[in-house]
Each structure stands twice: as structure tokens, then as C-alpha cells.
Design a protein around this motif. Structure first.
Motif, PDB file in Angstrom:
ATOM      1  N   LEU A 163      25.750   0.386  50.265  1.00  0.00           N
ATOM      2  CA  LEU A 163      24.470   0.336  50.980  1.00  0.00           C
ATOM      3  C   LEU A 163      24.614   0.901  52.387  1.00  0.00           C
ATOM      4  CD1 LEU A 163      23.239  -3.086  49.664  1.00  0.00           C
ATOM      5  CD2 LEU A 163      21.858  -1.001  49.664  1.00  0.00           C
ATOM      6  N   ILE A 164      25.707   0.602  53.035  1.00  0.00           N
ATOM      7  CA  ILE A 164      25.935   1.138  54.385  1.00  0.00           C
ATOM      8  C   ILE A 164      26.020   2.658  54.335  1.00  0.00           C
ATOM      9  CG2 ILE A 164      27.675   1.330  56.217  1.00  0.00           C
ATOM     10  CD1 ILE A 164      28.068  -1.729  55.920  1.00  0.00           C
ATOM     11  N   MET A 165      26.684   3.209  53.333  1.00  0.00           N
ATOM     12  CA  MET A 165      26.790   4.662  53.247  1.00  0.00           C
ATOM     13  C   MET A 165      25.432   5.294  52.953  1.00  0.00           C
ATOM     14  SD  MET A 165      29.746   4.980  54.284  1.00  0.00           S
ATOM     15  CE  MET A 165      29.654   6.761  54.346  1.00  0.00           C
ATOM     16  N   SER A 166      24.615   4.647  52.156  1.00  0.00           N
ATOM     17  CA  SER A 166      23.257   5.158  51.950  1.00  0.00           C
ATOM     18  C   SER A 166      22.464   5.077  53.255  1.00  0.00           C
ATOM     19  CB  SER A 166      22.540   4.383  50.840  1.00  0.00           C
ATOM     20  OG  SER A 166      23.035   4.785  49.586  1.00  0.00           O
ATOM     21  N   ALA A 167      22.679   3.999  54.009  1.00  0.00           N
ATOM     22  CA  ALA A 167      22.005   3.866  55.305  1.00  0.00           C
ATOM     23  C   ALA A 167      22.422   4.988  56.255  1.00  0.00           C
ATOM     24  CB  ALA A 167      22.303   2.502  55.924  1.00  0.00           C
ATOM     25  N   VAL A 168      23.688   5.377  56.209  1.00  0.00           N
ATOM     26  CA  VAL A 168      24.165   6.493  57.048  1.00  0.00           C
ATOM     27  C   VAL A 168      23.399   7.770  56.689  1.00  0.00           C
ATOM     28  CG1 VAL A 168      26.140   7.988  57.576  1.00  0.00           C
ATOM     29  CG2 VAL A 168      26.454   5.508  57.448  1.00  0.00           C
ATOM     30  N   GLU A 169      23.244   8.018  55.399  1.00  0.00           N
ATOM     31  CA  GLU A 169      22.483   9.203  54.973  1.00  0.00           C
ATOM     32  C   GLU A 169      21.032   9.099  55.423  1.00  0.00           C
ATOM     33  OE1 GLU A 169      21.690  11.717  50.911  1.00  0.00           O
ATOM     34  OE2 GLU A 169      21.320   9.559  50.849  1.00  0.00           O
ATOM     35  N   ILE A 170      20.420   7.937  55.229  1.00  0.00           N
ATOM     36  CA  ILE A 170      19.016   7.733  55.597  1.00  0.00           C
ATOM     37  C   ILE A 170      18.820   7.930  57.095  1.00  0.00           C
ATOM     38  CG2 ILE A 170      17.212   5.964  55.785  1.00  0.00           C
ATOM     39  CD1 ILE A 170      18.358   4.885  53.021  1.00  0.00           C
ATOM     40  N   VAL A 171      19.662   7.301  57.883  1.00  0.00           N
ATOM     41  CA  VAL A 171      19.566   7.409  59.341  1.00  0.00           C
ATOM     42  C   VAL A 171      19.804   8.858  59.779  1.00  0.00           C
ATOM     43  CG1 VAL A 171      20.752   6.759  61.479  1.00  0.00           C
ATOM     44  CG2 VAL A 171      20.106   5.010  59.835  1.00  0.00           C
ATOM     45  N   GLY A 172      20.674   9.549  59.067  1.00  0.00           N
ATOM     46  CA  GLY A 172      20.988  10.930  59.408  1.00  0.00           C
ATOM     47  C   GLY A 172      19.826  11.893  59.289  1.00  0.00           C
ATOM     48  N   LYS A 223      11.551   8.321  60.405  1.00  0.00           N
ATOM     49  CA  LYS A 223      11.202   6.909  60.474  1.00  0.00           C
ATOM     50  C   LYS A 223      10.604   6.513  59.121  1.00  0.00           C
ATOM     51  CE  LYS A 223       8.794   3.532  63.250  1.00  0.00           C
ATOM     52  NZ  LYS A 223       7.909   3.324  64.388  1.00  0.00           N
ATOM     53  N   TYR A 224      11.234   5.540  58.482  1.00  0.00           N
ATOM     54  CA  TYR A 224      10.785   5.083  57.169  1.00  0.00           C
ATOM     55  C   TYR A 224      10.216   3.673  57.283  1.00  0.00           C
ATOM     56  CZ  TYR A 224      13.686   8.852  55.301  1.00  0.00           C
ATOM     57  OH  TYR A 224      14.239  10.072  55.017  1.00  0.00           O
ATOM     58  N   ASN A 225       9.182   3.401  56.492  1.00  0.00           N
ATOM     59  CA  ASN A 225       8.680   2.024  56.447  1.00  0.00           C
ATOM     60  C   ASN A 225       9.448   1.256  55.374  1.00  0.00           C
ATOM     61  OD1 ASN A 225       7.411   2.324  53.839  1.00  0.00           O
ATOM     62  ND2 ASN A 225       5.640   3.273  54.818  1.00  0.00           N
ATOM     63  N   ARG A 226       9.184  -0.029  55.299  1.00  0.00           N
ATOM     64  CA  ARG A 226       9.931  -0.904  54.398  1.00  0.00           C
ATOM     65  C   ARG A 226       9.830  -0.471  52.934  1.00  0.00           C
ATOM     66  NH1 ARG A 226      12.108  -5.687  56.037  1.00  0.00           N
ATOM     67  NH2 ARG A 226      12.760  -7.152  54.425  1.00  0.00           N
ATOM     68  N   ASP A 227       8.635  -0.083  52.507  1.00  0.00           N
ATOM     69  CA  ASP A 227       8.465   0.349  51.116  1.00  0.00           C
ATOM     70  C   ASP A 227       9.264   1.622  50.830  1.00  0.00           C
ATOM     71  OD1 ASP A 227       6.853  -1.769  50.327  1.00  0.00           O
ATOM     72  OD2 ASP A 227       4.995  -0.715  50.833  1.00  0.00           O
ATOM     73  N   ARG A 280      15.831  -2.009  61.087  1.00  0.00           N
ATOM     74  CA  ARG A 280      16.300  -2.090  62.469  1.00  0.00           C
ATOM     75  C   ARG A 280      17.047  -0.828  62.890  1.00  0.00           C
ATOM     76  NH1 ARG A 280      20.593  -6.584  64.649  1.00  0.00           N
ATOM     77  NH2 ARG A 280      21.504  -5.274  66.264  1.00  0.00           N
ATOM     78  N   ILE A 281      18.005  -0.398  62.094  1.00  0.00           N
ATOM     79  CA  ILE A 281      18.815   0.749  62.490  1.00  0.00           C
ATOM     80  C   ILE A 281      18.004   2.044  62.425  1.00  0.00           C
ATOM     81  CG2 ILE A 281      19.898   1.211  60.248  1.00  0.00           C
ATOM     82  CD1 ILE A 281      21.572   1.378  63.730  1.00  0.00           C
ATOM     83  N   VAL A 282      17.106   2.170  61.462  1.00  0.00           N
ATOM     84  CA  VAL A 282      16.243   3.362  61.396  1.00  0.00           C
ATOM     85  C   VAL A 282      15.374   3.428  62.651  1.00  0.00           C
ATOM     86  CG1 VAL A 282      14.238   4.334  60.184  1.00  0.00           C
ATOM     87  CG2 VAL A 282      16.264   3.656  58.887  1.00  0.00           C
ATOM     88  N   GLU A 283      14.823   2.307  63.044  1.00  0.00           N
ATOM     89  CA  GLU A 283      13.987   2.253  64.256  1.00  0.00           C
ATOM     90  C   GLU A 283      14.796   2.598  65.496  1.00  0.00           C
ATOM     91  OE1 GLU A 283      10.673   1.972  66.595  1.00  0.00           O
ATOM     92  OE2 GLU A 283      10.691   1.828  64.410  1.00  0.00           O
ATOM     93  N   GLU A 284      15.996   2.031  65.620  1.00  0.00           N
ATOM     94  CA  GLU A 284      16.844   2.297  66.779  1.00  0.00           C
ATOM     95  C   GLU A 284      17.219   3.771  66.876  1.00  0.00           C
ATOM     96  OE1 GLU A 284      20.248  -0.327  66.562  1.00  0.00           O
ATOM     97  OE2 GLU A 284      18.994  -2.113  66.777  1.00  0.00           O
ATOM     98  N   VAL A 285      17.605   4.359  65.762  1.00  0.00           N
ATOM     99  CA  VAL A 285      17.990   5.771  65.765  1.00  0.00           C
ATOM    100  C   VAL A 285      16.792   6.656  66.007  1.00  0.00           C
ATOM    101  CG1 VAL A 285      18.914   7.647  64.332  1.00  0.00           C
ATOM    102  CG2 VAL A 285      20.060   5.425  64.389  1.00  0.00           C
ATOM    103  N   TYR A 286      15.662   6.324  65.399  1.00  0.00           N
ATOM    104  CA  TYR A 286      14.448   7.109  65.584  1.00  0.00           C
ATOM    105  C   TYR A 286      14.031   7.135  67.050  1.00  0.00           C
ATOM    106  CZ  TYR A 286       9.734   8.900  64.927  1.00  0.00           C
ATOM    107  OH  TYR A 286       8.584   9.655  64.999  1.00  0.00           O
ATOM    108  N   LYS A 287      14.096   5.976  67.696  1.00  0.00           N
ATOM    109  CA  LYS A 287      13.765   5.911  69.129  1.00  0.00           C
ATOM    110  C   LYS A 287      14.718   6.751  69.957  1.00  0.00           C
ATOM    111  CE  LYS A 287      11.537   1.386  69.351  1.00  0.00           C
ATOM    112  NZ  LYS A 287      11.668  -0.004  69.827  1.00  0.00           N
ATOM    113  N   THR A 288      16.009   6.675  69.638  1.00  0.00           N
ATOM    114  CA  THR A 288      17.024   7.420  70.384  1.00  0.00           C
ATOM    115  C   THR A 288      16.813   8.926  70.231  1.00  0.00           C
ATOM    116  OG1 THR A 288      18.603   5.641  70.061  1.00  0.00           O
ATOM    117  CG2 THR A 288      19.496   7.782  70.670  1.00  0.00           C
TER     118      THR A 288
END
Length: 161
Positions: free
Chosen positions: A108-117, A121-125, A150-158
């Protein structure tokens, strides 16, 4: 048949001889000792073995090691900082209590890395759909989605400051 392959794993160039039928999962675990890559279903259904190959999340149990020849492979071990500190994504998972037994967590963390990359900005759905290839038997996904939001929001803001 044996094949010599070269790949970069977590920033380190590697060269080894493998059986051309060997999965990337087995190569990472058995040749390189990268135990964050979990052997779950072995048919690409659970996501526990997810790694990034050239930035794209793949199920390493059904991805042949020889296909990674000349590519960059990233596992959870490659996310740590220079002093061993957790990455922001790992911190979000810990702080949002998105782990229980931990078996699904590295994938899941590795998928999150791809998503954040993606920088999107993605919503919950949308996040729920993006992680639909991962099976978790413990958490019910809500805390996982909290961490990802949380991490998507933080990265998106940055990225968009």
C-alpha cells in the motif's frame, strides 16, 4: 535458462544471473534480502508484493525479474532517509494508525508513492479505486484512506504553492 540482468534497486546498481522464469518478487527477497516485498497470493490479486518499476506500481509476483533488466526498482527499503528516518508517506501511515498486522502495508505504501508522484489531488472515492488491488484483512481500509488522503493533500499543497 539463465540470464544476466542489470537493474537499479533502491538507487544501487545490481547485476545478477537469474533463471528467466524467476519473478521479481523472488529476486528481491532471495537475492537482495528485501523483505518488505511480501509473498501473498502469488497471482497478482492481493497487492502485498507491490513495488515500483520505473515509477509504476507492479505486482512483483507476476512480473518476471528479466523484465526489470535496465530499469529502476523501488521498494519500501528505498524510501528511508539518509539517517534511516521514515518517509512522509510512512509517517502518515504510522500517525494515522493505518497499520495493524502490517502484511499489506509495504504494498500500500508503494502504491501511495506512485499516487503521490502524480501530483494530482484525489478524493476519497478516487483513492479507494486506486487501492482496489490491495487486500487488507485487518484495518477495514478507513485508516489507510485517512493516511493516503493526508499525504496526497500535503504533497498537493507543497507542489502547488
Amino acid at each position: 535458462m539463465i540470464k544476466i540482468i542489470r537493474m537499479t534497486v533502491n538507487g544501487i546498481d545490481k547485476e545478477l544471473a537469474i533463471d528467466e522464469r524467476e519473478s521479481l518478487l523472488d529476486t528481491l527477497r532471495h537475492h537482495f534480502g528485501l523483505t518488505s516485498v511480501k509473498k501473498g497470493c502469488e497471482v497478482g490479486e492481493c497487492g502485498a508484493c507491490t513495488v515500483l518499476v520505473d515509477g509504476e506500481a507492479v505486482d512483483s509476483c507476476i512480473y518476471l525479474a528479466m523484465w526489470a533488466d535496465g530499469k529502476n526498482v523501488l521498494t519500501v527499503e528505498g524510501l528511508k532517509g539518509p539517517n534511516g528516518e521514515l518517509s512522509p508517506i510512512q509517517k502518515a501511515f504510522v500517525e494515522e494508525a493505518a497499520v495493524q498486522c502490517g502484511f499489506c502495508t509495504p504494498g500500500l505504501i508503494m502504491s501511495a508513492v506512485e499516487i503521490v508522484g502524480t501530483g494530482k489531488k484525489y478524493n476519497r472515492d478516487e483513492l479507494r479505486k486506486l487501492i482496489s488491488g490491495h487486500l487488507c484483512r485487518c484495518t477495514g481500509y478507513e485508516k489507510i484512506l485517512d493516511a493516503m488522503e493526508r499525504i496526497v493533500e500535503e504533497v498537493y499543497k507543497t507542489v502547488n504553492q
